[in-house]
Design an enzyme around this catalytic site. Structure first.
Site, PDB file in Angstrom:
ATOM      1  N   MET A  30       0.856  -1.198   0.000  1.00 23.09           N
ATOM      2  CA  MET A  30       0.000   0.000   0.000  1.00 23.09           C
ATOM      3  C   MET A  30       0.886   1.240   0.000  1.00 23.09           C
ATOM      4  O   MET A  30       0.439   2.335   0.368  1.00 23.09           O
ATOM      5  CB  MET A  30      -0.933  -0.021   1.211  1.00 23.09           C
ATOM      6  CG  MET A  30      -1.875  -1.228   1.177  1.00 23.09           C
ATOM      7  SD  MET A  30      -3.443  -0.983   2.015  1.00 23.09           S
ATOM      8  CE  MET A  30      -2.913  -0.688   3.666  1.00 23.09           C
ATOM      9  N   HIS A  37       9.250  -3.565   3.425  1.00 20.24           N
ATOM     10  CA  HIS A  37       8.918  -3.792   2.005  1.00 20.24           C
ATOM     11  C   HIS A  37      10.181  -4.038   1.180  1.00 20.24           C
ATOM     12  O   HIS A  37      10.203  -4.881   0.297  1.00 20.24           O
ATOM     13  CB  HIS A  37       8.229  -2.556   1.399  1.00 20.24           C
ATOM     14  CG  HIS A  37       6.944  -2.176   2.045  1.00 20.24           C
ATOM     15  ND1 HIS A  37       6.786  -1.027   2.768  1.00 20.24           N
ATOM     16  CD2 HIS A  37       5.741  -2.810   2.057  1.00 20.24           C
ATOM     17  CE1 HIS A  37       5.548  -0.941   3.201  1.00 20.24           C
ATOM     18  NE2 HIS A  37       4.887  -2.005   2.796  1.00 20.24           N
ATOM     19  N   LYS A 149       5.542 -10.109   9.724  1.00 17.82           N
ATOM     20  CA  LYS A 149       5.026  -9.245  10.797  1.00 17.82           C
ATOM     21  C   LYS A 149       3.497  -9.325  10.793  1.00 17.82           C
ATOM     22  O   LYS A 149       2.868  -9.348  11.836  1.00 17.82           O
ATOM     23  CB  LYS A 149       5.502  -7.815  10.558  1.00 17.82           C
ATOM     24  CG  LYS A 149       4.874  -6.834  11.480  1.00 17.82           C
ATOM     25  CD  LYS A 149       5.871  -5.851  11.995  1.00 17.82           C
ATOM     26  CE  LYS A 149       5.228  -4.942  13.001  1.00 17.82           C
ATOM     27  NZ  LYS A 149       4.095  -4.223  12.392  1.00 17.82           N
ATOM     28  N   GLN A 153      -2.208 -12.152   8.033  1.00 18.50           N
ATOM     29  CA  GLN A 153      -2.451 -11.882   6.604  1.00 18.50           C
ATOM     30  C   GLN A 153      -1.846 -13.015   5.758  1.00 18.50           C
ATOM     31  O   GLN A 153      -2.465 -13.501   4.815  1.00 18.50           O
ATOM     32  CB  GLN A 153      -1.852 -10.536   6.212  1.00 18.50           C
ATOM     33  CG  GLN A 153      -1.906 -10.251   4.729  1.00 18.50           C
ATOM     34  CD  GLN A 153      -1.704  -8.787   4.389  1.00 18.50           C
ATOM     35  OE1 GLN A 153      -2.639  -8.010   4.358  1.00 18.50           O
ATOM     36  NE2 GLN A 153      -0.465  -8.412   4.119  1.00 18.50           N
ATOM     37  N   SER A 185       8.019  -0.664  11.969  1.00 17.01           N
ATOM     38  CA  SER A 185       6.636  -0.400  11.595  1.00 17.01           C
ATOM     39  C   SER A 185       6.487   1.089  11.366  1.00 17.01           C
ATOM     40  O   SER A 185       7.121   1.900  12.054  1.00 17.01           O
ATOM     41  CB  SER A 185       5.719  -0.834  12.743  1.00 17.01           C
ATOM     42  OG  SER A 185       4.460  -0.219  12.627  1.00 17.01           O
TER      43      SER A 185
END
Ligand code: PAF
Length: 293
Positions: A30, A37, A149, A153, A185
């Protein structure tokens, strides 16, 4: 690196790549890319001929009172980072491109969502699987990469791939941490200086729990109590949950057996932090989660 904004151009491009027998690695995001990432992108870059990264803040996975509008965005910086890593395609569709009209088909996950973060975000994972189904159909990736993490998901995507027979391998890669162990984070910026020091104890507490298992403890209640006590004694945060569950099934266990996840979520003044460890019954860390190829 090619920036693509339309579904039609993406389909055209990926069709060609598949014709050329290129292996496609896909990192869905996102945006507002951070080191987590980037570690996924680096791994995908190494293991595939082509790296496709998507940036799309998916409205479907945000609840009514959640922060869709406020979600941080920085397209320019994201483009720069993706280019540096060597992404071949950066797919940045607008909401209207992904959802030209209101969806007339809805997808609903009926397992692995009633616990951990899913409990407090009803509908969230339905939105995640919907957008991933669309992206998988547009891209046809060989491998798709997620960070552990968000282990829940990963467990839900594992179901999606199995249930709908997507010919894609799921790769869950280790949480990227600060030197002191704090899981990286984007929410860490919302911690006060004191809270940032305290938050390290979430990881330390989980590690203590894992050490219990290494020392032979099999009783989930004893392990969870140790983790909770450690967090309570060392932080001002309020515990949302500490859970020990099978993984990826996310079922409560009577004793530590097979692959398990020890997970915690803690509320601080302006941030809710999550972290987890994945290990086997002897306490050995499982670094990478992969579905079968
Ligand atoms: O983890 C995320 O950033 C999102 O949930 C994902 C997988 C990109 C789907 O929108």
């Amino acid at each position: 690196m090619e920036i693509i904004r339309s579904v039609q151009s993406l389909r055209k491009k990926t069709k060609l790549l598949i014709k050329q027998h290129k292996q496609i690695g896909f990192v869905p995001t996102m945006g507002f890319l951070h080191e987590g990432h980037l570690s996924l992108m680096k791994e995908a870059r190494k293991a595939n001929d082509i790296l496709i990264v998507s940036i799309f803040v998916n409205p479907l996975q945000f609840g009514e009172n959640e922060d869709f509008e406020q979600y941080p965005r920085d397209e320019e910086q994201d483009e720069k980072l993706a280019k540096e890593i060597g992404a071949d395609i950066l797919f940045i569709p607008a909401v209207k491109e992904m959802y030209p009209k209101k969806m007339q088909i809805s997808m609903h996950v009926t397992d692995r969502t009633e616990m951990l973060c899913g409990r407090s975000r009803p509908g969230h994972f339905d939105g995640v699987i919907t957008v991933l189904t669309k992206l998988f159909n547009m891209i046809n990736p060989d491998r798709v990469y997620f960070g552990m993490k968000d282990a829940q998901q990963v467990a839900v995507v594992d179901l999606l791939i199995q249930n709908l027979n997507f010919p894609v391998q799921l790769v869950g890669l280790p949480t990227v941490r600060e030197e002191n162990g704090l899981a990286k984070s984007s929410r860490n910026v919302n911690l006060s200086r004191d809270e940032k020091e305290e938050a390290i104890w979430i990881y330390k507490a989980l590690k203590k729990g894992q050490q219990f298992v290494i020392d032979g403890e099999k009783n989930p209640a004893m392990i969870k109590k140790e983790v909770m006590d450690t967090i309570k004694h060392n932080t001002s945060g309020e515990i949302d949950y500490v859970e020990l569950l099978s993984y990826p099934g996310l079922k409560p266990v009577m004793e530590v057996k097979g692959q398990v996840i020890l997970a915690a979520a803690v509320h601080f003044e302006k941030a809710r932090l999550i972290d987890n460890l994945l290990f086997d019954e002897s306490g050995r860390t499982i670094h990478v989660f992969k579905s079968e190829e």
